[in-house]
Design a protein around this motif. Structure first.
Motif, PDB file in Angstrom:
ATOM      1  N   ASN A 183       0.868  -1.181   0.000  1.00 13.61           N
ATOM      2  CA  ASN A 183       0.000   0.000   0.000  1.00 13.61           C
ATOM      3  C   ASN A 183       0.904   1.230   0.000  1.00 13.61           C
ATOM      4  O   ASN A 183       1.237   1.781   1.045  1.00 13.61           O
ATOM      5  CB  ASN A 183      -0.926   0.004   1.216  1.00 13.61           C
ATOM      6  CG  ASN A 183      -1.859   1.198   1.221  1.00 13.61           C
ATOM      7  OD1 ASN A 183      -2.016   1.889   0.210  1.00 13.61           O
ATOM      8  ND2 ASN A 183      -2.487   1.456   2.358  1.00 13.61           N
ATOM      9  N   CYS A 184       1.313   1.635  -1.185  1.00 12.10           N
ATOM     10  CA  CYS A 184       2.343   2.664  -1.303  1.00 12.10           C
ATOM     11  C   CYS A 184       1.773   4.048  -1.589  1.00 12.10           C
ATOM     12  O   CYS A 184       2.486   4.942  -2.068  1.00 12.10           O
ATOM     13  CB  CYS A 184       3.353   2.293  -2.373  1.00 12.10           C
ATOM     14  SG  CYS A 184       2.636   2.000  -3.992  1.00 12.10           S
ATOM     15  N   SER A 185       0.502   4.248  -1.290  1.00 12.90           N
ATOM     16  CA  SER A 185      -0.082   5.569  -1.517  1.00 12.90           C
ATOM     17  C   SER A 185       0.465   6.611  -0.548  1.00 12.90           C
ATOM     18  O   SER A 185       0.457   7.804  -0.839  1.00 12.90           O
ATOM     19  CB  SER A 185      -1.607   5.494  -1.392  1.00 12.90           C
ATOM     20  OG  SER A 185      -1.977   5.028  -0.099  1.00 12.90           O
ATOM     21  N   LYS A 186       0.948   6.159   0.607  1.00 10.08           N
ATOM     22  CA  LYS A 186       1.495   7.063   1.610  1.00 10.08           C
ATOM     23  C   LYS A 186       2.648   6.383   2.317  1.00 10.08           C
ATOM     24  O   LYS A 186       2.610   5.180   2.602  1.00 10.08           O
ATOM     25  CB  LYS A 186       0.413   7.462   2.621  1.00 10.08           C
ATOM     26  CG  LYS A 186       0.871   8.465   3.656  1.00 10.08           C
ATOM     27  CD  LYS A 186      -0.266   8.817   4.608  1.00 10.08           C
ATOM     28  CE  LYS A 186       0.205   9.818   5.660  1.00 10.08           C
ATOM     29  NZ  LYS A 186      -0.886  10.162   6.618  1.00 10.08           N
ATOM     30  N   ALA A 187       3.687   7.151   2.629  1.00 10.82           N
ATOM     31  CA  ALA A 187       4.850   6.593   3.314  1.00 10.82           C
ATOM     32  C   ALA A 187       4.477   6.171   4.732  1.00 10.82           C
ATOM     33  O   ALA A 187       3.734   6.868   5.431  1.00 10.82           O
ATOM     34  CB  ALA A 187       5.979   7.624   3.349  1.00 10.82           C
ATOM     35  N   ILE A 188       4.990   5.019   5.170  1.00  6.52           N
ATOM     36  CA  ILE A 188       4.736   4.567   6.532  1.00  6.52           C
ATOM     37  C   ILE A 188       5.707   5.197   7.518  1.00  6.52           C
ATOM     38  O   ILE A 188       5.511   5.138   8.731  1.00  6.52           O
ATOM     39  CB  ILE A 188       4.822   3.034   6.631  1.00  6.52           C
ATOM     40  CG1 ILE A 188       6.235   2.551   6.270  1.00  6.52           C
ATOM     41  CG2 ILE A 188       3.785   2.381   5.739  1.00  6.52           C
ATOM     42  CD1 ILE A 188       6.459   1.080   6.556  1.00  6.52           C
ATOM     43  N   PHE A 189       6.781   5.790   6.995  1.00 13.42           N
ATOM     44  CA  PHE A 189       7.750   6.491   7.844  1.00 13.42           C
ATOM     45  C   PHE A 189       8.370   7.611   7.025  1.00 13.42           C
ATOM     46  O   PHE A 189       8.636   7.458   5.833  1.00 13.42           O
ATOM     47  CB  PHE A 189       8.854   5.549   8.331  1.00 13.42           C
ATOM     48  CG  PHE A 189       9.919   6.227   9.159  1.00 13.42           C
ATOM     49  CD1 PHE A 189       9.695   6.476  10.500  1.00 13.42           C
ATOM     50  CD2 PHE A 189      11.113   6.628   8.590  1.00 13.42           C
ATOM     51  CE1 PHE A 189      10.660   7.111  11.267  1.00 13.42           C
ATOM     52  CE2 PHE A 189      12.084   7.259   9.346  1.00 13.42           C
ATOM     53  CZ  PHE A 189      11.850   7.510  10.690  1.00 13.42           C
ATOM     54  N   ALA A 190       8.591   8.762   7.687  1.00 11.35           N
ATOM     55  CA  ALA A 190       9.196   9.906   7.004  1.00 11.35           C
ATOM     56  C   ALA A 190      10.074  10.673   7.980  1.00 11.35           C
ATOM     57  O   ALA A 190       9.769  10.769   9.175  1.00 11.35           O
ATOM     58  CB  ALA A 190       8.125  10.829   6.421  1.00 11.35           C
ATOM     59  N   ASP A 191      11.163  11.206   7.461  1.00  6.30           N
ATOM     60  CA  ASP A 191      12.072  12.020   8.273  1.00  6.30           C
ATOM     61  C   ASP A 191      12.700  13.072   7.370  1.00  6.30           C
ATOM     62  O   ASP A 191      12.987  12.808   6.200  1.00  6.30           O
ATOM     63  CB  ASP A 191      13.165  11.161   8.912  1.00  6.30           C
ATOM     64  CG  ASP A 191      14.136  11.977   9.738  1.00  6.30           C
ATOM     65  OD1 ASP A 191      13.753  12.398  10.852  1.00  6.30           O
ATOM     66  OD2 ASP A 191      15.266  12.223   9.271  1.00  6.30           O
ATOM     67  N   THR A 192      12.908  14.253   7.920  1.00  8.40           N
ATOM     68  CA  THR A 192      13.535  15.343   7.168  1.00  8.40           C
ATOM     69  C   THR A 192      14.474  16.103   8.090  1.00  8.40           C
ATOM     70  O   THR A 192      14.113  16.449   9.210  1.00  8.40           O
ATOM     71  CB  THR A 192      12.485  16.317   6.605  1.00  8.40           C
ATOM     72  OG1 THR A 192      11.559  15.593   5.792  1.00  8.40           O
ATOM     73  CG2 THR A 192      13.156  17.388   5.755  1.00  8.40           C
ATOM     74  N   VAL A 193      15.694  16.339   7.619  1.00  7.32           N
ATOM     75  CA  VAL A 193      16.655  17.136   8.374  1.00  7.32           C
ATOM     76  C   VAL A 193      17.310  18.137   7.431  1.00  7.32           C
ATOM     77  O   VAL A 193      17.305  17.974   6.213  1.00  7.32           O
ATOM     78  CB  VAL A 193      17.756  16.264   9.029  1.00  7.32           C
ATOM     79  CG1 VAL A 193      17.164  15.311  10.036  1.00  7.32           C
ATOM     80  CG2 VAL A 193      18.563  15.529   7.971  1.00  7.32           C
TER      81      VAL A 193
END
Length: 387
Positions: free
Chosen positions: A290-300
């Motif tokens: 189910n790749c419509s939305k990321a299950i994990f995200a991080d931004t630096v």
């Protein structure tokens, strides 16, 4: 040439090690105290590292480490460049890092040099195959034979050139076959046993989720997992799941950060998860079911001079994902536990020194939990197991 090669490799003295662990803390501290140029902050870091690491070994390779890949649990391939000399080494892995904890005192903490050979140019990417290694660099893609354990030779030798019309092409291995691609316009499959060359069908513009890709799109990297070829697009951030048997793209994972460039990706061992990261500090992990939305995200925030250097790796043994290139650290996240400390698990900050500018590569051990290798621009190779 073989005699000259042996002398060069031996003279380079590639294996010098500093080791740190609790049962030998006193010895390590005595050795550490002898380093007159250490600053107070380094002293504090050293004391703190005893608590943070189960193992920490630091090796001076005396050359620029271009690429690394595991052959199996006990052998590592390392591509090293020194001025105009470019080499690939087959190294035996230290027993200290792979022996069970209850095995008692283990003396062997150094890599052992099993075989070595010159390459045509600096190796940017390489993959291990059953009888050798395929390298990719500025002069194309080449296949080198690695001597077997019973062979009298210890020289890794050039067998043949696979493609000379590409530069720094991406590679993926499916056992005896190797996929080579610089852009979607032409991806080749090479059967190393029969020398048969096949051209992968051109990727259609209308992919599974109706996002538009172009045959000129550059490939950042590829992985062959569970009979699917995962193709990462450098400038779009998309990951295409191509099924060679059907000759078509079965799935297209598209990121929402379409304005950001310099993407790379990695795939979990079971092929269920894909991690996509770029040099602007964005990291997304997708479940391909189910790749419509990321299950994990991080931004630096990323330093401006680090934009071209970055790498993402998924642990083969857990739900850990690691990234490097944002600074001089390697960061580890648990993408299945984002609710705990925002997924942050560990930050390896052992690449220290005024000359350290970036982490050039890192990779997880194929079977040992929490064991990672990382290399910086000064030629330091660090093997670390975090708590």
């Amino acid at each position: 040439a073989p005699e000259e090669l042996v002398h060069v490799v031996i003279r380079s003295e590639p294996i010098s090690c500093w080791h740190l662990e609790e049962e030998e803390h006193q010895k390590s501290m005595e050795r550490h105290d002898s380093l007159s140029d250490c600053e107070e902050s380094d002293d504090e870091w050293f004391f703190d590292s005893v608590r943070r690491y189960e193992d920490l070994l630091i090796y001076d390779v005396h050359g620029f480490i271009c690429s690394a890949a595991f052959c199996d649990d006990s052998r590592l391939l390392l591509a090293v460049s020194r001025e105009q000399h470019h080499e690939v080494w087959e190294l035996g892995f230290p027993d200290k890092l792979v022996t069970k904890k209850d095995a008692g005192l283990v003396k062997n903490r150094d890599f052992s040099l099993l075989a070595a050979g010159y390459t045509e140019s600096m190796t940017k990417k390489m993959v291990y195959v059953a009888s050798g290694v395929v390298t990719s660099g500025a002069d194309g893609v080449h296949f080198y034979s690695i001597p077997q354990s019973k062979s009298e030779s210890d020289v890794i030798s050039l067998t043949r050139a696979l493609r000379k019309d590409v530069k720094d092409a991406s590679l993926a291995s499916s056992g005896i076959s190797v996929y080579v691609g610089e852009s979607l316009s032409l991806i080749n499959s090479f059967d190393l046993n029969s020398s048969k060359v096949s051209e992968v069908l051109k990727i259609p513009n209308d992919t599974a989720n109706n996002s538009v890709v172009d045959c000129k799109d550059a490939i950042s990297n590829m992985s062959y997992v569970c009979e699917k070829l995962f193709i990462g697009l450098r400038d779009r951030g998309n990951v295409l799941l191509y099924e060679p048997r059907l000759g078509k793209v079965a799935q297209d994972i598209a990121t929402s950060n379409i304005l950001e460039k310099n993407w790379t990706m990695d795939v979990s061992r079971g092929g269920d998860f894909v991690a996509i990261a770029n040099s602007y500090g964005t990291l997304n992990v997708y479940d391909i079911r189910n790749c419509s939305k990321a299950i994990f995200a991080d931004t630096v925030k990323v330093e401006e001079n680090k934009l071209e250097i970055h790498e993402v790796c998924i642990s083969p043994n857990s739900s850990f994902v690691s990234v490097c290139g944002r600074d001089t650290n390697v960061r580890v996240f648990n993408f299945n536990r984002a609710e705990v400390n925002n997924g942050n698990v560990f930050t390896h900050d052992g690449h220290r020194g005024h000359n350290v500018e970036s982490i050039v590569t890192h990779l997880w051990h194929p079977s040992k939990d929490k064991l990672v290798l990382s290399a910086d621009n000064t030629g330091k190779l660090e093997a670390w197991r975090f708590r």
